[in-house]
Design a protein around this motif. Structure first.
Motif, PDB file in Angstrom:
ATOM      1  N   HIS A  66       3.713 -30.814   6.096  1.00  0.00           N
ATOM      2  CA  HIS A  66       2.979 -31.028   5.606  1.00  0.00           C
ATOM      3  C   HIS A  66       2.267 -31.388   7.191  1.00  0.00           C
ATOM      4  N   ILE A  67       2.978 -30.740   8.587  1.00  0.00           N
ATOM      5  CA  ILE A  67       2.910 -30.749   9.636  1.00  0.00           C
ATOM      6  C   ILE A  67       2.475 -29.236  10.538  1.00  0.00           C
ATOM      7  N   THR A  68       2.627 -28.422   9.335  1.00  0.00           N
ATOM      8  CA  THR A  68       1.750 -27.065  10.007  1.00  0.00           C
ATOM      9  C   THR A  68       0.734 -26.574   9.207  1.00  0.00           C
ATOM     10  N   GLN A  69      -0.260 -27.439   8.509  1.00  0.00           N
ATOM     11  CA  GLN A  69      -0.989 -27.132   8.027  1.00  0.00           C
ATOM     12  C   GLN A  69      -1.869 -26.859   8.770  1.00  0.00           C
ATOM     13  N   GLU A  70      -3.174 -26.139   8.416  1.00  0.00           N
ATOM     14  CA  GLU A  70      -4.077 -25.824   9.548  1.00  0.00           C
ATOM     15  C   GLU A  70      -5.314 -26.564   9.616  1.00  0.00           C
ATOM     16  N   GLY A  71      -5.258 -27.060  11.316  1.00  0.00           N
ATOM     17  CA  GLY A  71      -6.026 -28.426  11.169  1.00  0.00           C
ATOM     18  C   GLY A  71      -5.870 -29.615  11.944  1.00  0.00           C
ATOM     19  N   ARG A  72      -3.956 -29.430  11.578  1.00  0.00           N
ATOM     20  CA  ARG A  72      -3.458 -30.864  11.945  1.00  0.00           C
ATOM     21  C   ARG A  72      -2.952 -30.654  13.095  1.00  0.00           C
ATOM     22  N   GLU A  73      -2.771 -32.022  13.655  1.00  0.00           N
ATOM     23  CA  GLU A  73      -2.622 -31.976  15.249  1.00  0.00           C
ATOM     24  C   GLU A  73      -1.604 -33.399  15.299  1.00  0.00           C
ATOM     25  N   THR A  74      -0.418 -34.080  15.435  1.00  0.00           N
ATOM     26  CA  THR A  74      -0.532 -34.856  16.342  1.00  0.00           C
ATOM     27  C   THR A  74      -0.205 -35.441  17.568  1.00  0.00           C
ATOM     28  N   TRP A  75      -0.521 -36.705  18.143  1.00  0.00           N
ATOM     29  CA  TRP A  75      -1.020 -37.214  19.566  1.00  0.00           C
ATOM     30  C   TRP A  75      -0.109 -37.778  19.812  1.00  0.00           C
ATOM     31  N   VAL A  76       0.863 -37.699  20.499  1.00  0.00           N
ATOM     32  CA  VAL A  76       1.628 -39.145  21.056  1.00  0.00           C
ATOM     33  C   VAL A  76       1.546 -39.582  22.345  1.00  0.00           C
ATOM     34  N   ALA A  77       2.024 -40.903  22.488  1.00  0.00           N
ATOM     35  CA  ALA A  77       1.293 -41.791  22.782  1.00  0.00           C
ATOM     36  C   ALA A  77       2.900 -42.163  23.909  1.00  0.00           C
TER      37      ALA A  77
END
Length: 199
Positions: A66-77
């Motif tokens: 799920h998290i390594t799909q192309e165009g996927r990013e996670t931004w954490v505060a």
């Protein structure tokens, strides 16, 4: 019970209306190292109080895919070194360019009501419009969208609209009335009261 889902979008970065800076410091960084454990933590800690359940059955490998799909990013505060919320972006090429969904967005319970949500959403939208710059195989972004429903926090939709997202569709469906799972089994009780008991 009936659940109403509203879909909102921006079709130009010029529609973005930035929020004011929060009074407390908030650092927002991209989680570039894939970590199923961290991604699951964010999903359950943020979504547990609001009935996010679709990924609770994911295995470690499901999360990695799920998290390594192309165009996927996670931004954490982060506030004072502690995670305060996150936004997960997912790009999908379309006929008119790249469409980016803000697939997950929210704050941990301790961070709600502190002015962090508008600032985090401003950053998420900004990074969504720039996502193709970090993924050269993708065409320029033509649209950013997300959805919210009546199970979400009471201020979610207002935050989205204040940042310039515009509703374009609404759908209603029947859903079983079950208590939100919380970040771990049985933790859907009043975490604010529990926190007060330990301070």
């Amino acid at each position: 019970m009936l659940v109403t889902t509203t879909y909102l979008e921006q079709t130009s970065p010029d529609q973005l209306r930035p929020a004011v800076e929060p009074a407390e410091p908030l650092q927002i960084v991209r989680a570039e190292e894939p970590s199923p454990e961290f991604s699951r933590f964010l999903y359950t800690a943020v979504g547990g109080p609001w009935s996010w359940t679709d990924k609770l059955g994911f295995t470690w490998n499901d999360w990695l895919i799920h998290i390594t799909q192309e165009g996927r990013e996670t931004w954490v505060a982060h506030h004072r070194g502690t995670p305060a919320g996150y936004a997960e972006l997912q790009a999908a090429p379309s006929d008119g360019g790249t469409e980016v969904e803000i697939e997950s967005f929210g704050l941990l319970p301790h961070a709600i009501g502190r002015g962090f949500g508008g600032h985090l959403l401003t950053r998420a939208l900004t990074e969504a419009w720039r996502l193709h710059e970090r993924w050269p195989a993708l065409p320029p972004v033509s649209r950013v969208w997300l959805h919210t429903c009546t199970l979400d926090g009471p201020h979610a939709r207002r935050n989205y609209e204040r940042r310039g997202l515009v509703a374009y569709d609404t759908r209603t469906h029947e859903q079983a009335d079950v208590p939100p799972p919380g970040p771990w089994p049985g933790s859907h009780t009043d975490t604010a009261a529990a926190r007060r008991d330990h301070t």
